[in-house]
Design an enzyme around this catalytic site. Sequence first.
Site, PDB file in Angstrom:
ATOM      1  CD  GLU A  24      15.774 -29.090 -31.965  1.00 44.17           C
ATOM      2  OE1 GLU A  24      16.645 -29.087 -31.091  1.00 44.17           O
ATOM      3  OE2 GLU A  24      14.558 -29.045 -31.691  1.00 44.17           O
TER       4      GLU A  24
ATOM      5  CG  ASN B 273      30.123 -36.019 -20.664  1.00 40.14           C
ATOM      6  OD1 ASN B 273      29.336 -35.705 -19.788  1.00 40.14           O
ATOM      7  ND2 ASN B 273      30.197 -35.357 -21.791  1.00 40.14           N
ATOM      8  N   GLY B 274      33.245 -34.858 -21.983  1.00 34.34           N
ATOM      9  CA  GLY B 274      33.809 -33.514 -21.798  1.00 34.34           C
ATOM     10  C   GLY B 274      34.866 -33.265 -22.855  1.00 34.34           C
TER      11      GLY B 274
ATOM     12  CB  CYS C 269      29.808 -38.298 -24.014  1.00 25.35           C
ATOM     13  SG  CYS C 269      30.711 -37.882 -25.500  1.00 25.35           S
TER      14      CYS C 269
ATOM     15  NE  ARG D 192      25.007 -37.194 -20.802  1.00 26.88           N
ATOM     16  CZ  ARG D 192      24.901 -36.108 -20.077  1.00 26.88           C
ATOM     17  NH1 ARG D 192      23.743 -35.791 -19.554  1.00 26.88           N
ATOM     18  NH2 ARG D 192      25.934 -35.320 -19.876  1.00 26.88           N
TER      19      ARG D 192
ATOM     20  CG  HIS E  26      12.467  -5.303 -43.697  1.00 19.69           C
ATOM     21  ND1 HIS E  26      12.500  -4.102 -44.357  1.00 19.69           N
ATOM     22  CD2 HIS E  26      11.567  -5.157 -42.687  1.00 19.69           C
ATOM     23  CE1 HIS E  26      11.673  -3.248 -43.765  1.00 19.69           C
ATOM     24  NE2 HIS E  26      11.095  -3.872 -42.758  1.00 19.69           N
TER      25      HIS E  26
ATOM     26  CE  LYS F 165      11.858 -28.438 -30.782  1.00 23.63           C
ATOM     27  NZ  LYS F 165      12.292 -27.912 -29.536  1.00 23.63           N
TER      28      LYS F 165
ATOM     29  CE  LYS G 144      15.884 -33.470 -23.536  1.00 29.00           C
ATOM     30  NZ  LYS G 144      15.383 -32.529 -24.554  1.00 29.00           N
TER      31      LYS G 144
ATOM     32  CD  GLU H 279      11.075 -24.486 -29.276  1.00 31.69           C
ATOM     33  OE1 GLU H 279      12.170 -23.913 -29.403  1.00 31.69           O
ATOM     34  OE2 GLU H 279      10.976 -25.677 -28.954  1.00 31.69           O
TER      35      GLU H 279
ATOM     36  CD1 TRP I 121      26.222 -35.420 -30.244  1.00 30.18           C
ATOM     37  CD2 TRP I 121      27.931 -34.078 -29.712  1.00 30.18           C
ATOM     38  NE1 TRP I 121      26.090 -34.256 -30.970  1.00 30.18           N
ATOM     39  CE2 TRP I 121      27.117 -33.417 -30.667  1.00 30.18           C
ATOM     40  CE3 TRP I 121      29.068 -33.426 -29.242  1.00 30.18           C
ATOM     41  CZ2 TRP I 121      27.409 -32.143 -31.135  1.00 30.18           C
ATOM     42  CZ3 TRP I 121      29.362 -32.157 -29.705  1.00 30.18           C
ATOM     43  CH2 TRP I 121      28.524 -31.519 -30.657  1.00 30.18           C
TER      44      TRP I 121
HETATM   45  C1  G6P Z   1      20.630 -28.767 -26.986  1.00 28.19           C
HETATM   46  C2  G6P Z   1      19.288 -29.458 -27.026  1.00 28.19           C
HETATM   47  C3  G6P Z   1      18.176 -28.418 -27.058  1.00 28.19           C
HETATM   48  C4  G6P Z   1      18.310 -27.471 -25.883  1.00 28.19           C
HETATM   49  C5  G6P Z   1      19.691 -26.835 -25.812  1.00 28.19           C
HETATM   50  C6  G6P Z   1      19.896 -26.099 -24.501  1.00 28.19           C
HETATM   51  O1  G6P Z   1      20.871 -28.123 -28.183  1.00 28.19           O
HETATM   52  O2  G6P Z   1      19.199 -30.313 -28.145  1.00 28.19           O
HETATM   53  O3  G6P Z   1      16.925 -29.073 -27.007  1.00 28.19           O
HETATM   54  O4  G6P Z   1      17.342 -26.471 -25.984  1.00 28.19           O
HETATM   55  O5  G6P Z   1      20.695 -27.842 -25.893  1.00 28.19           O
HETATM   56  O6  G6P Z   1      19.885 -27.040 -23.485  1.00 28.19           O
HETATM   57  P1  G6P Z   1      19.445 -26.771 -21.994  1.00 28.19           P
HETATM   58  O7  G6P Z   1      19.563 -28.114 -21.330  1.00 28.19           O
HETATM   59  O8  G6P Z   1      20.421 -25.780 -21.450  1.00 28.19           O
HETATM   60  O9  G6P Z   1      18.064 -26.267 -22.004  1.00 28.19           O
END
Ligand code: G6P
Length: 617
Positions: free
Chosen positions: A497, A101-102, A2, A27, A513, A494, A612, A490, A75
């Site tokens: 996501e 936000n929270g 948010c 956000r 396995h 990606k 994010k 990773e 969000w």
């Molecule tokens: C969210 C974001 C990711 C990020 C993760 C941890 O899921 O979409 O891209 O890696 O949070 O966030 P941080 O800000 O702690 O790296």
Amino acid sequence: MCGIVAYIGKKQAYPIIVNGLRRLEYRGYDSAGVALLNDTNHLSVYKIKGKVADLERFSNGKDISGTIGIGHTRWATHGEPNDVNAHPHFSENENIALIHNGIIENYERIKHSLEKKGYHFRSETDTEVLVHLIDDIQKNADVSFAESVRLALEQVIGAYAIVVISKDNPNRLIAARKSSPLVVGVGEGGEFFMASDASPIVEHTKNVVYLNDEEIAILDRYEGLKVYNIRSSEEKIPYIQELELQLEAIEKGGYEHFMLKEIHEQPRSIRDCFRGRLSKSEGYVALGGIKDYENKLITAPRIIMVACGTSWHACLVGEYLIEDLARINVEVEYASEFRYRNPIINENDIVIAVSQSGETADTLAAIKIAKQKGATILGICNVVGSSISRETDAGSYTHAGPEIGVASTKAFTAQVTVLTLLALRLAYKKGTISESYFYTLIAEMESIPEKVQTILDRTDALIKDIADTYHNATNVLYLGRGNSFPVALEGALKLKEISYIHAEGYPAAEMKHGPIALIDEEMPVVVIATQGPSYEKVVSNIQEVKARKGKVIAIVTEADTQVKAIADQVIEIPLVDDHFVPLLATIPLQLLSYYIAVLRGCNVDQPRNLAKSVTVE
Ligand code: G6P
């Protein structure tokens, strides 16, 4: 998650707020809304499911005048994304509006007691209790607007950044925070901006105040900014800092998406990350922020790294590097698991929290637990002034600049860069690698930005073609060994996501396995098969995939012949010492996900359901 924005001053609030909300859409983008108080003292709320662009269409033709207002991009946590659950939330008499936000954890209890008093709730959100609670206190206690907000917050358990606007107080906004971020921009002559981070503020003023946890602020046109502790009511002197953020850093700069811009920024962001910390000519590596903790680090029985998401993958790379180069025992933990596991920590342990945003709720909570148990806490964060950077004993910033695309790219390589510098520094101090090897490694490290640039220049067209071939895949497997295993994780994350294709990262040898059962002629398998200690083993894993007719896309070292002969496609990266492979091998995987997502018509910068900055647990 948010995003919140607010303005009070002489200008029209709406364009400032909407522009700010656009910058904060990373956000959350489930709904957007504004509350504006106009010159005739009418408080209007416009809110709608969808993005800020939807809000703009919705507000078109309506009265959007007023020099004071608040805005929100959501969000969803409590209550589905719809118009009613969108913020701002009104009090029953529509005199007060609030953004949040929270999460208010004890909202059910507060809601029941307010319902007993006759309050009616319109939404399913936790937030709405706050606005009715403030209204109730206003009606029943002879206290100021700010004091009613403070008293309401005293009853609240949970996390919040809020801004409240009231018809009866047209010259002030009240804001407060606990565990969710809030920045105040200080303009000229009683003008104030507020936002979840500095990006909506930077084009208006460079003077900002980061509110601390449990602080409440009064922003008054005539009386200026006053800050108090929520619990003690003690007045705090606001510390005004100058923002270093540049406006260009948060704009697309000609790229179609922020993600593509951020992928292409990596030669610069990696260099910025080691600027002043690494010198080939002078033969040193230093991380000024944690200098005082070096001896503690090299004698620590173990280092525990805590993080979430992509940052957790960076920690896994860090584990390989620190254990291999500096021979210190490292454990990597998901912050969300660590905090609920009654972890065994002692005073000599060092906990390193890694976070792009510096606001991730689980990582913050993990730090607090480790602190209580007496460990030393270091932070590796990208956002300057963020909560994690302030909660830790010391730390290093990654200096990647603002990352707007929800899928993390340049922040990841910057985190890996800091962790590589840390591993090199500790290895040097501890004497666990020879001097000559140390100098070889720092010379190689300096060449990484150039090599990343080479990958970006040489592989773009090829990766677009590969994306074209596989963009309709339903599953993709990513394999890697050693420090390429986190790269595989990773790469898979990606793809998941941003393209919504199911993807899994696996240690290459573990394939037999389980995942091998999935392999058929439809299954693309991305393998990191660069020169290094496990090259031959990975070649065997590729053979195993090919024997089952899987399609292999391999990341190889330039001039490779063995993998080239068996893989369906190969993407070459320059030769580097194995310790630096993650920094290079990640780049083509970012591009591959990007181009696949574009071909599938996905919203690359704002993938569905994601945010994010995850400020809820
Ligand atoms: C969210 C974001 C990711 C990020 C993760 C941890 O899921 O979409 O891209 O890696 O949070 O966030 P941080 O800000 O702690 O790296």
